[in-house]
Design an enzyme around this catalytic site. Structure first.
Site, PDB file in Angstrom:
ATOM      1  N   ASP A  36       0.837  -1.204   0.000  1.00  0.00           N
ATOM      2  CA  ASP A  36       0.000   0.000   0.000  1.00  0.00           C
ATOM      3  C   ASP A  36       0.871   1.253   0.000  1.00  0.00           C
ATOM      4  O   ASP A  36       1.989   1.242   0.508  1.00  0.00           O
ATOM      5  CB  ASP A  36      -0.902  -0.028   1.249  1.00  0.00           C
ATOM      6  N   TRP A  41       3.164   7.850  -2.126  1.00  0.00           N
ATOM      7  CA  TRP A  41       4.610   7.980  -2.407  1.00  0.00           C
ATOM      8  C   TRP A  41       4.807   8.942  -3.573  1.00  0.00           C
ATOM      9  O   TRP A  41       5.649   9.840  -3.522  1.00  0.00           O
ATOM     10  CB  TRP A  41       5.176   6.596  -2.756  1.00  0.00           C
ATOM     11  N   HIS A  53       3.181   3.468  -8.854  1.00  0.00           N
ATOM     12  CA  HIS A  53       2.997   2.050  -9.190  1.00  0.00           C
ATOM     13  C   HIS A  53       4.246   1.490  -9.874  1.00  0.00           C
ATOM     14  O   HIS A  53       4.643   0.359  -9.640  1.00  0.00           O
ATOM     15  CB  HIS A  53       1.763   1.874 -10.088  1.00  0.00           C
ATOM     16  N   ASN A  84     -10.637  -2.396  -6.239  1.00  0.00           N
ATOM     17  CA  ASN A  84      -9.790  -1.482  -7.022  1.00  0.00           C
ATOM     18  C   ASN A  84     -10.389  -1.095  -8.377  1.00  0.00           C
ATOM     19  O   ASN A  84      -9.924  -0.147  -9.013  1.00  0.00           O
ATOM     20  CB  ASN A  84      -8.378  -2.062  -7.226  1.00  0.00           C
ATOM     21  N   GLU A 220       0.772 -13.444  12.405  1.00  0.00           N
ATOM     22  CA  GLU A 220       1.361 -12.293  13.083  1.00  0.00           C
ATOM     23  C   GLU A 220       1.286 -11.118  12.112  1.00  0.00           C
ATOM     24  O   GLU A 220       1.427 -11.314  10.894  1.00  0.00           O
ATOM     25  CB  GLU A 220       2.832 -12.573  13.430  1.00  0.00           C
TER      26      GLU A 220
HETATM   27  C1  FPP Z   1      -1.416   0.325  -3.441  1.00  0.00           C
HETATM   28  O1  FPP Z   1      -1.090   1.661  -3.574  1.00  0.00           O
HETATM   29  C2  FPP Z   1      -0.985  -0.516  -4.544  1.00  0.00           C
HETATM   30  C3  FPP Z   1      -1.801  -1.121  -5.452  1.00  0.00           C
HETATM   31  C4  FPP Z   1      -3.258  -0.938  -5.482  1.00  0.00           C
HETATM   32  C5  FPP Z   1      -1.324  -1.990  -6.532  1.00  0.00           C
HETATM   33  C6  FPP Z   1      -0.010  -2.676  -6.333  1.00  0.00           C
HETATM   34  C7  FPP Z   1       0.674  -2.633  -7.637  1.00  0.00           C
HETATM   35  C8  FPP Z   1       1.995  -2.640  -7.838  1.00  0.00           C
HETATM   36  C9  FPP Z   1       2.978  -2.784  -6.769  1.00  0.00           C
HETATM   37  C10 FPP Z   1       2.522  -2.430  -9.222  1.00  0.00           C
HETATM   38  C11 FPP Z   1       2.499  -3.566 -10.158  1.00  0.00           C
HETATM   39  C12 FPP Z   1       2.278  -4.914  -9.642  1.00  0.00           C
HETATM   40  C13 FPP Z   1       3.043  -6.009  -9.889  1.00  0.00           C
HETATM   41  C14 FPP Z   1       2.646  -7.307  -9.282  1.00  0.00           C
HETATM   42  C15 FPP Z   1       4.255  -5.960 -10.700  1.00  0.00           C
HETATM   43  P1  FPP Z   1      -2.261   2.714  -3.665  1.00  0.00           P
HETATM   44  O2  FPP Z   1      -2.429   3.109  -5.066  1.00  0.00           O
HETATM   45  O3  FPP Z   1      -3.466   2.198  -2.976  1.00  0.00           O
HETATM   46  O4  FPP Z   1      -1.621   3.888  -2.838  1.00  0.00           O
HETATM   47  P2  FPP Z   1      -2.372   5.011  -1.985  1.00  0.00           P
HETATM   48  O5  FPP Z   1      -3.144   4.310  -0.908  1.00  0.00           O
HETATM   49  O6  FPP Z   1      -1.239   5.819  -1.441  1.00  0.00           O
HETATM   50  O7  FPP Z   1      -3.241   5.770  -2.940  1.00  0.00           O
END
Ligand code: FPP
Length: 257
Positions: A36, A41, A53, A84, A220
């Site tokens: 998350d 970030w 991302h 999502n 945990e």
């Molecule tokens: C959460 O950050 C992240 C996600 C919803 C997606 C995770 C995706 C990746 C790490 C990139 C590609 C994936 C792979 C498997 C290569 P958020 O967008 O919810 O962040 P925020 O809460 O700060 O808005």
């Protein structure tokens, strides 16, 4: 020090110090991560969310490599929840493009390192091209033994439980009186996998967000304020060192042996 970590961690670094603290005989078998904070970030750097991302994909690579090297057997990553889909269309398509790029780039790495990819979630709801690519890599890696990467896509914990109940109701071979917890687990997407020993969440949120609801009953939990793109080897090793200090009692008054 783990053989597979030698030469991987910079001598004298914090990572190396943490790795030396680890007890090789008590590495969690299954680690699950709620990745998350990509968006925040990016925002903190005045960048578009997509850059968060993109940076997050690099953390995925690092988490996979470090986990395999320390001897974790299953690494579950929450990459896209059923909720999502509420995000802007552009962000969703970029996320799937990043995933497809990751699969193209990393499938060789998975094969060379004996890593197996397994998707958990409602695969049929994913874009066709992404699904095909996922199935290609799942098939290519299905006999790999070193570690399984469970990628949660179009995943919801409640939906998983409901899907299991539907499968049970449709299972003609099942006798109605033999439904133990163990038997129920075999109808989940994670059938055959041990439950997570450790659940990690980044970005400082204290929620489980519908992830592996059945499976985390006794996990945990380790939460770090770091956003996912800042989650690297050091943070994973910190989580493992902290995990090894815990006493897991599973409802008993003594630690489990
Ligand atoms: C959460 O950050 C992240 C996600 C919803 C997606 C995770 C995706 C990746 C790490 C990139 C590609 C994936 C792979 C498997 C290569 P958020 O967008 O919810 O962040 P925020 O809460 O700060 O808005």
């Amino acid at each position: 020090m783990f053989k597979d970590l030698e030469g991987f961690l910079a001598p004298g670094s914090e990572e190396e110090r943490l790795a030396r603290e680890l007890d090789l005989t008590r590495i969690p078998r299954h680690v699950a991560i709620i990745m998350d904070g990509n968006g925040r970030w990016a925002k903190s750097r005045n960048l578009p969310r997509i850059e968060g991302h993109r940076a997050g994909s690099k953390s995925v690579h690092e988490a996979v490599e470090t986990s395999a090297r320390v001897g974790i057997k299953v690494l579950s990553l929450y990459a896209f929840s059923k909720e999502n889909w509420k995000r802007p269309k552009g962000e969703i398509s970029t996320l799937f493009r990043l995933l497809a790029d990751y699969l193209k780039k990393e499938s060789k790495v998975l094969i060379e390192n004996d890593l197996r990819l397994r998707v958990i979630g409602q695969k049929e709801g994913l874009p066709t091209l992404v699904r095909r690519e996922l199935e290609r890599v799942e098939t290519l890696t299905r006999n790999n033994q070193r570690m399984q990467i469970c990628l949660a896509l179009n995943y919801g914990g409640r939906a998983e439980i409901l899907d299991a109940v539907k499968k049970i109701l449709n299972d003609k071979n099942r006798k109605s009186d033999d439904l133990s917890e163990e038997a129920f687990s075999r109808y989940l997407y994670t059938a055959g996998l041990p439950d997570p020993d450790l659940l990690i969440r980044t970005s400082g949120e204290f929620r489980v967000s519908n992830f592996l609801l059945w499976q985390i009953a006794y996990s945990e939990i380790w939460i770090t304020p770091d956003y996912w793109p800042d989650f690297g080897r050091k943070q994973l090793l910190q989580a493992l060192v902290d995990y090894q200090k815990r006493e897991r009692r599973f409802g008993d008054i003594h630690a489990a042996t």
